[in-house]
Design a protein around this motif. Structure first.
Motif, mmCIF file in Angstrom:
data_model
loop_
_atom_site.group_PDB
_atom_site.id
_atom_site.type_symbol
_atom_site.label_atom_id
_atom_site.label_comp_id
_atom_site.label_asym_id
_atom_site.label_seq_id
_atom_site.Cartn_x
_atom_site.Cartn_y
_atom_site.Cartn_z
ATOM 1 N N UNK A 316 23.454 36.388 -4.824
ATOM 2 C CA UNK A 316 22.513 36.295 -5.949
ATOM 3 C C UNK A 316 22.746 37.396 -6.978
ATOM 4 N N UNK A 317 22.336 37.134 -8.202
ATOM 5 C CA UNK A 317 22.567 38.039 -9.326
ATOM 6 C C UNK A 317 21.924 39.407 -9.096
ATOM 7 N N UNK A 318 22.713 40.449 -9.327
ATOM 8 C CA UNK A 318 22.240 41.829 -9.322
ATOM 9 C C UNK A 318 23.010 42.597 -10.388
ATOM 10 N N UNK A 319 22.282 43.195 -11.313
ATOM 11 C CA UNK A 319 22.891 44.040 -12.344
ATOM 12 C C UNK A 319 21.943 45.190 -12.635
ATOM 13 N N UNK A 320 22.392 46.412 -12.403
ATOM 14 C CA UNK A 320 21.574 47.590 -12.638
ATOM 15 C C UNK A 320 21.747 48.045 -14.092
ATOM 16 N N UNK A 350 15.612 37.397 -14.222
ATOM 17 C CA UNK A 350 14.438 38.202 -13.949
ATOM 18 C C UNK A 350 14.782 39.668 -14.088
ATOM 19 N N UNK A 351 13.796 40.472 -14.452
ATOM 20 C CA UNK A 351 13.981 41.924 -14.600
ATOM 21 C C UNK A 351 12.915 42.606 -13.767
ATOM 22 N N UNK A 352 13.376 43.474 -12.856
ATOM 23 C CA UNK A 352 12.447 44.111 -11.925
ATOM 24 C C UNK A 352 12.867 45.543 -11.681
ATOM 25 N N UNK A 353 11.884 46.457 -11.613
ATOM 26 C CA UNK A 353 12.157 47.870 -11.359
ATOM 27 C C UNK A 353 11.873 48.175 -9.894
ATOM 28 N N UNK A 395 9.974 45.088 -22.066
ATOM 29 C CA UNK A 395 10.257 46.518 -22.116
ATOM 30 C C UNK A 395 11.231 46.876 -21.011
ATOM 31 N N UNK A 396 12.497 46.615 -21.251
ATOM 32 C CA UNK A 396 13.533 46.947 -20.283
ATOM 33 C C UNK A 396 13.790 48.449 -20.335
ATOM 34 N N UNK A 397 13.901 49.070 -19.186
ATOM 35 C CA UNK A 397 14.164 50.500 -19.109
ATOM 36 C C UNK A 397 15.381 50.724 -18.222
ATOM 37 N N UNK A 398 15.983 51.897 -18.351
ATOM 38 C CA UNK A 398 17.103 52.258 -17.488
ATOM 39 C C UNK A 398 16.613 52.353 -16.046
ATOM 40 N N UNK A 399 17.322 51.695 -15.149
ATOM 41 C CA UNK A 399 16.905 51.631 -13.754
ATOM 42 C C UNK A 399 16.395 50.272 -13.350
ATOM 43 N N UNK A 400 16.101 49.409 -14.342
ATOM 44 C CA UNK A 400 15.717 48.026 -14.039
ATOM 45 C C UNK A 400 16.895 47.277 -13.440
ATOM 46 N N UNK A 401 16.600 46.273 -12.629
ATOM 47 C CA UNK A 401 17.634 45.410 -12.072
ATOM 48 C C UNK A 401 17.478 44.013 -12.640
ATOM 49 N N UNK A 402 18.567 43.464 -13.157
ATOM 50 C CA UNK A 402 18.583 42.065 -13.590
ATOM 51 C C UNK A 402 18.855 41.220 -12.353
ATOM 52 N N UNK A 403 17.940 40.298 -12.039
ATOM 53 C CA UNK A 403 18.012 39.551 -10.787
ATOM 54 C C UNK A 403 17.899 38.049 -11.057
ATOM 55 N N UNK A 405 15.729 34.934 -10.691
ATOM 56 C CA UNK A 405 14.292 34.736 -10.485
ATOM 57 C C UNK A 405 13.969 33.984 -9.193
ATOM 58 N N UNK A 406 14.872 33.129 -8.734
ATOM 59 C CA UNK A 406 14.625 32.359 -7.518
ATOM 60 C C UNK A 406 14.902 33.161 -6.252
ATOM 61 N N UNK A 407 15.695 34.201 -6.368
ATOM 62 C CA UNK A 407 16.026 35.038 -5.205
ATOM 63 C C UNK A 407 16.197 36.483 -5.669
ATOM 64 N N UNK A 408 15.085 37.140 -6.042
ATOM 65 C CA UNK A 408 15.190 38.500 -6.589
ATOM 66 C C UNK A 408 15.528 39.521 -5.505
ATOM 67 N N UNK A 409 16.587 40.293 -5.760
ATOM 68 C CA UNK A 409 16.991 41.359 -4.848
ATOM 69 C C UNK A 409 17.254 42.616 -5.665
ATOM 70 N N UNK A 410 16.196 43.333 -6.055
ATOM 71 C CA UNK A 410 16.386 44.505 -6.928
ATOM 72 C C UNK A 410 17.117 45.633 -6.225
ATOM 73 N N UNK A 411 17.900 46.368 -6.989
ATOM 74 C CA UNK A 411 18.621 47.536 -6.493
ATOM 75 C C UNK A 411 17.750 48.775 -6.623
ATOM 76 N N UNK A 412 18.036 49.823 -5.847
ATOM 77 C CA UNK A 412 17.262 51.078 -5.985
ATOM 78 C C UNK A 412 17.428 51.633 -7.395
ATOM 79 N N UNK A 413 16.345 52.047 -8.028
ATOM 80 C CA UNK A 413 16.439 52.604 -9.384
ATOM 81 C C UNK A 413 17.301 53.872 -9.401
ATOM 82 N N UNK A 414 17.858 54.176 -10.563
ATOM 83 C CA UNK A 414 18.694 55.362 -10.727
ATOM 84 C C UNK A 414 17.805 56.597 -10.720
ATOM 85 N N UNK A 415 18.153 57.548 -9.866
ATOM 86 C CA UNK A 415 17.434 58.811 -9.819
ATOM 87 C C UNK A 415 18.252 59.886 -10.522
ATOM 88 N N UNK A 416 17.670 60.503 -11.527
ATOM 89 C CA UNK A 416 18.351 61.531 -12.300
ATOM 90 C C UNK A 416 17.707 62.872 -12.004
#
Length: 418
Positions: A316-320, A350-353, A395-403, A405-416
């Motif tokens: 499934x789609x995952x893009x950080x 889908x976009x999820x943090x 309001x997309x922010x850095x650290x959001x994951x593009x997923x 929508x039918x199978x959302x699998x968000x990645x861990x947000x970027x920690x700075x």
């Protein structure tokens, strides 16, 4: 000087005896040296360390030392055996590197569900004013077609052009021998270190630029520590070797010591080395006095040493989202690397943090791949590649994951780091 481990002290001596041997081979030969001299870890001391009786080698001077003349004679007789161990270790290290390359290649094949465009993702890191942007600009100039228009500098921001430094990380791409290389230029100033942390998440490897006169500087240590922590392949480029006071041999030694002090493993300490003058557009992998007329030796080394991205096209789609831009007509532009799946124009996403974020849905209106230091519209981007897209009125922010929508699998947000 602070005492270090027996491995690195003996490796330091073997490097002087066999300068062309790899770092991994030297570290492997350290164990054999201990057997030859019947030494223990306590028998080795760092430069300047006081000891009433020292056996084996002196790491400070590279000479044999012993408490008596007979001991020195016995130790001198063992030097040929040590040289033989270094050569044998070099052959063994070459076999290990070949095996690791085959393992990385097979990993890409296992994860790929279909044909993936041959490409790699590479970041340029280093201390401020060590020549990252200049080198990137000349790499693109020497690989673009002659019919293309003149190439603008990657430091296109007004403040960057005025100050002469990189403030914002930027994406670019070039093609060489049928391979697309996504270049990510990062700022070297410590005040913008957060940019480097985010960008390294998109890269599979990085080129660490070190000034041939200054050597490793504070920001060199910072970015290298991040690369080692993220287990990125690091290629060392000793830049500005055309300086009158350049001292590339000393810079190479201190860079190796920096890798060791940061806890790099044997494979990371066995880093590829190149020499370049980014300003003149020349490079070599043989030595600072053997620069070619272009930067192709550096590009050849990149193709040979950098790992290909793992392509999970059947997942499934995952893009950080690692970076953001803005277009006056299209609005917010999201930039990132597709970890799995693919993106198409008109696709609903889908976009999820993180796991706790609320998912928002939108559609891709424009999709871009990077071409030199600009963007080029494209209909689809596959896993492993870096792209940019517009169409999100959220309001997309850095650290959001593009997923998906039918199978959302968000990645861990970027920690700075703060």
């Amino acid at each position: 000087a602070k005492p270090c481990s027996i491995q690195f002290q003996v490796a330091y001596i073997l490097r002087n005896m066999a300068p062309r041997a790899s770092s991994a081979a030297l570290l492997a030969g350290a164990a054999g040296c201990a057997a030859v001299f019947h030494c223990s870890t306590s028998s080795f001391v760092a430069p300047g360390a006081a000891a009433p009786r020292v056996e084996g080698f002196s790491a400070a001077e590279g000479q044999l030392r012993g408490s008596t003349a007979s001991e020195q004679s016995q130790q001198s007789a063992a030097v040929p055996a040590v040289a033989g161990l270094a050569l044998a270790a070099a052959a063994g290290a070459a076999a290990v590197r070949k095996s690791r390359k085959q393992t990385r290649a097979s990993a890409v094949v296992r994860h790929a569900a279909g044909p993936v465009k041959d490409h790699m993702n590479l970041g340029t890191v280093g201390h401020v004013d060590h020549g990252k942007t200049t080198l990137s600009n000349n790499l693109m100039k020497q690989t673009r077609g002659k019919e293309e228009a003149a190439l603008a500098s990657m430091d296109s921001n007004v403040l960057e052009a005025e100050r002469g430094i990189t403030i914002l990380a930027k994406n670019a791409a070039l093609e060489y021998k049928g391979v697309k290389i996504n270049l990510i230029d990062t700022p070297g100033h410590a005040d913008f270190g957060g940019e480097v942390e985010r960008i390294l998440n998109m890269a599979d490897a990085c080129v660490l630029l070190v000034d041939a006169q200054e050597g490793p500087m504070p920001q060199t240590k910072f970015v290298l520590k991040l690369a080692i922590k993220l287990n990125k392949k690091v290629l060392v480029c000793i830049n500005k070797v055309d300086k009158p006071n350049a001292r590339p041999s000393w810079v190479l030694d201190t860079t190796f010591d920096l890798f060791a002090s940061l806890g790099a493993c044997d494979e990371q300490c066995d880093f590829p080395v190149s020499y370049a003058s980014g300003f003149l557009g020349k490079a070599s992998v043989e030595g600072p006095d053997k620069l070619q007329d272009d930067l192709m030796p550096l590009l050849d080394q990149i193709l040979e040493q950098c790992p290909k991205p793992i392509a999970k096209a059947d997942m499934p789609l995952q893009m950080l989202v690692s970076n953001l831009d803005y277009d006056d007509h299209l609005g917010r532009v999201c930039i990132g690397r597709i970890v799995s799946g693919s993106l198409k124009v008109g696709q609903e996403i889908g976009i999820k943090y993180g796991e706790v974020g609320t998912m928002r849905t939108t559609k891709i209106s424009k999709l871009y791949e990077f071409n030199n230091n600009g963007r080029r519209e494209i209909n689809e981007v596959l896993a492993g590649d870096i792209c940019a897209f517009t169409g999100s009125d959220k309001d997309v922010v850095i650290g959001d994951t593009v997923v998906d929508p039918k199978d959302p699998r968000p990645l861990p947000p970027i920690e700075v780091q703060e």
